[in-house]
Design an enzyme around this catalytic site. Structure first.
Site, PDB file in Angstrom:
ATOM      1  N   SER A  35      51.519  44.802  38.866  1.00  0.00           N
ATOM      2  CA  SER A  35      51.119  43.399  38.965  1.00  0.00           C
ATOM      3  C   SER A  35      52.106  42.632  39.854  1.00  0.00           C
ATOM      4  O   SER A  35      52.276  42.968  41.028  1.00  0.00           O
ATOM      5  CB  SER A  35      51.016  42.796  37.565  1.00  0.00           C
ATOM      6  OG  SER A  35      50.417  41.519  37.596  1.00  0.00           O
TER       7      SER A  35
ATOM      8  N   ASP B 285      39.051  42.984  37.818  1.00  0.00           N
ATOM      9  CA  ASP B 285      40.255  42.220  38.131  1.00  0.00           C
ATOM     10  C   ASP B 285      39.959  41.316  39.322  1.00  0.00           C
ATOM     11  O   ASP B 285      39.564  41.792  40.390  1.00  0.00           O
ATOM     12  CB  ASP B 285      41.404  43.180  38.460  1.00  0.00           C
ATOM     13  CG  ASP B 285      42.709  42.470  38.764  1.00  0.00           C
ATOM     14  OD1 ASP B 285      42.770  41.227  38.633  1.00  0.00           O
ATOM     15  OD2 ASP B 285      43.675  43.156  39.135  1.00  0.00           O
TER      16      ASP B 285
ATOM     17  N   HIS C 186      42.748  44.181  34.664  1.00  0.00           N
ATOM     18  CA  HIS C 186      44.108  44.055  35.159  1.00  0.00           C
ATOM     19  C   HIS C 186      45.094  44.606  34.125  1.00  0.00           C
ATOM     20  O   HIS C 186      44.991  44.323  32.936  1.00  0.00           O
ATOM     21  CB  HIS C 186      44.418  42.582  35.443  1.00  0.00           C
ATOM     22  CG  HIS C 186      45.681  42.351  36.192  1.00  0.00           C
ATOM     23  ND1 HIS C 186      45.783  42.511  37.560  1.00  0.00           N
ATOM     24  CD2 HIS C 186      46.916  41.983  35.772  1.00  0.00           C
ATOM     25  CE1 HIS C 186      47.014  42.230  37.952  1.00  0.00           C
ATOM     26  NE2 HIS C 186      47.734  41.914  36.892  1.00  0.00           N
TER      27      HIS C 186
END
Length: 448
Positions: A277, A380, A410
């Site tokens: 991320s 996502d 995600h």
């Protein structure tokens, strides 16, 4: 579609995340008032380091910067104790017969027993002479610098997620993930505890990533200095004592000591960066700086990077940013709050170099970037920009495949609730297959 349980957990997760972000906004302080910073939040569940080879991996924590909270956790797999002259005890990960990146059949790999606790007549035990290993309780205490007794493993720098404001390299989830990657890739993982926002805004986290890379280069040079000084630097037939070596290193490099696990088992010439991320944004920055540094980082060489659902954004929305703005766990509105907490007010822009990888004034030229694997999830909202970045890399002949996972969200392979799912395991195995193309000493054995 994601399961009902995941949808319910997502609602609960977003409620908590929104509450935490609002608290941070209310209590936000100027970044200059706390340069030391924090690397974890009180509500974060952390796992203690353990020098025993629990589940085949030993860990230790090191605070590497006296001026900030920057720290690392080293994950050393027990395969590092294999004799270097013998074949790896752990066979390379092999595909189950289908190398299609869009197919997520569950790959399996088997592991031979560890050297630790091997019978006294086992030939592997003799190779551990010089290693200060307490086999009675499985705790790895350190080493004596005898290269012939040490197996060198590639080094992977890992950066956790958390939207700049949360997460930790010591969290239970990150500890589990790093152990999994260390075993599957057969690498030493260094999980980076970078400073969090809003106590430390941009570029603190990025600078911390670069500091760790430079620290790794310094460690490699300290190790080489230690070996040369301890192997006859005073003349034929004489050696420095351990105390003399330590004193000379301190005199030459300042208050620095050799990190024994890395000196004995690390191969910095095979360095991989992996980011989760927002950690993927840090990785991409560190990779660019490594390219610009060139030989100044020797002997560290970044041979590949892995971007797991990178936290990219931009002023002009993509299709996924429009269609999936209210997606699971990290919706776009909350991520915008996180970006506002991370970027200084005067610099805030969704086309900031830290946010948008596709702006024109980012350096260096993309053709010099290392091979880049990008992992994205179907549900996502950030997926399209990550895919576009990968396509841009491929246009300049960088090996930059994309692994897209169906019905995934995600952080599907790193979030605590999802870590033990078959899809998370398959993702880790897919990463290992690709990474081994660039860290294998026997050439590119794996390919999609």
């Amino acid at each position: 579609m994601p399961s009902v349980a995941l949808k319910l957990y997502s609602v609960f997760f977003k409620f908590l995340l929104k509450h935490r972000l609002q608290n941070l906004i209310q209590n936000a302080i100027d970044e200059s008032s706390n340069t030391y910073g924090v690397t974890t939040r009180p509500e974060e569940s952390v796992s203690a380091s353990n020098p025993s080879f629990t589940d085949g991996v030993a860990t230790k924590d090191i605070h590497i910067d006296p001026f900030t909270a920057l720290s690392i956790r080293i994950f050393l797999p027990d395969s590092s104790l294999s004799p270097p002259e013998q074949p790896d005890l752990k066979p390379n990960l092999r595909s189950s017969g289908n190398d299609d990146p869009n197919s997520h059949n569950h790959r399996r790999s088997s592991y031979a027993p560890s050297n630790v606790g091997a019978p006294r007549n086992d030939p592997r035990r003799s190779s551990l002479e010089g290693l200060n290993l307490r086999s009675d309780n499985n705790v790895y205490r350190g080493y004596s610098p005898s290269p012939q007794n040490c197996r060198k493993l590639p080094i992977m720098l890992q950066f956790h997620g958390g939207g700049w404001v949360s997460g930790s390299n010591e969290s239970v989830a990150n500890d589990f993930f790093c152990r999994r990657i260390a075993k599957l890739c057969d690498v030493i993982v260094i999980a980076v505890g970078y400073r969090l926002a809003p106590e430390n805004k941009y570029p603190a986290a990025f600078e911390d990533g670069l500091k760790v890379l430079n620290w790794l280069a310094k460690q490699a040079n300290l190790s080489e200095c230690s070996k040369s000084m301890g192997s006859g630097a005073r003349g034929v037939g004489s050696e420095f004592t351990k105390a003399e070596v330590q004193r000379h290193i301190v005199d030459t490099f300042g208050a620095s000591v050799v990190e024994p696990w890395l000196a004995a088992h690390g191969d910095p010439s095979r360095c991989v960066l992996l980011g989760v991320s927002c950690g993927a944004n840090i990785v991409d920055y560190v990779a660019r700086k490594a390219v610009q540094a060139g030989k100044r980082l020797d002997p560290v060489k970044v041979v590949a990077q892995v971007l797991m659902y990178p936290f990219f954004i931009g002023n002009v929305p993509t299709q996924s940013e429009i269609k999936l703005a209210n997606s699971y766990f990290y919706d776009k509105a909350m991520c915008l709050l996180a970006w506002k907490l991370f970027l200084p007010k005067e610099e805030f822009s969704l086309d900031h170099p830290a946010a948008n990888p596709l702006i024109s004034d980012r350096g260096p030229p993309l053709k010099f970037m290392p091979p880049t694997l990008t992992v994205v999830a179907e549900h996502d909202w950030m997926r399209d920009r990550a895919i576009a970045y990968s396509e841009t890399l491929r246009k300049v002949n960088v090996d930059a495949p994309v692994l897209e996972y169906k019905d995934a969200v995600h952080e599907f392979a790193t979030l605590d609730m999802l870590l033990k799912t078959p899809q998370a395991q398959a993702c880790a195995e897919d990463i290992a297959i690709w990474v081994k193309k660039y860290i294998s000493t026997r050439g590119h054995e794996f390919s999609y």
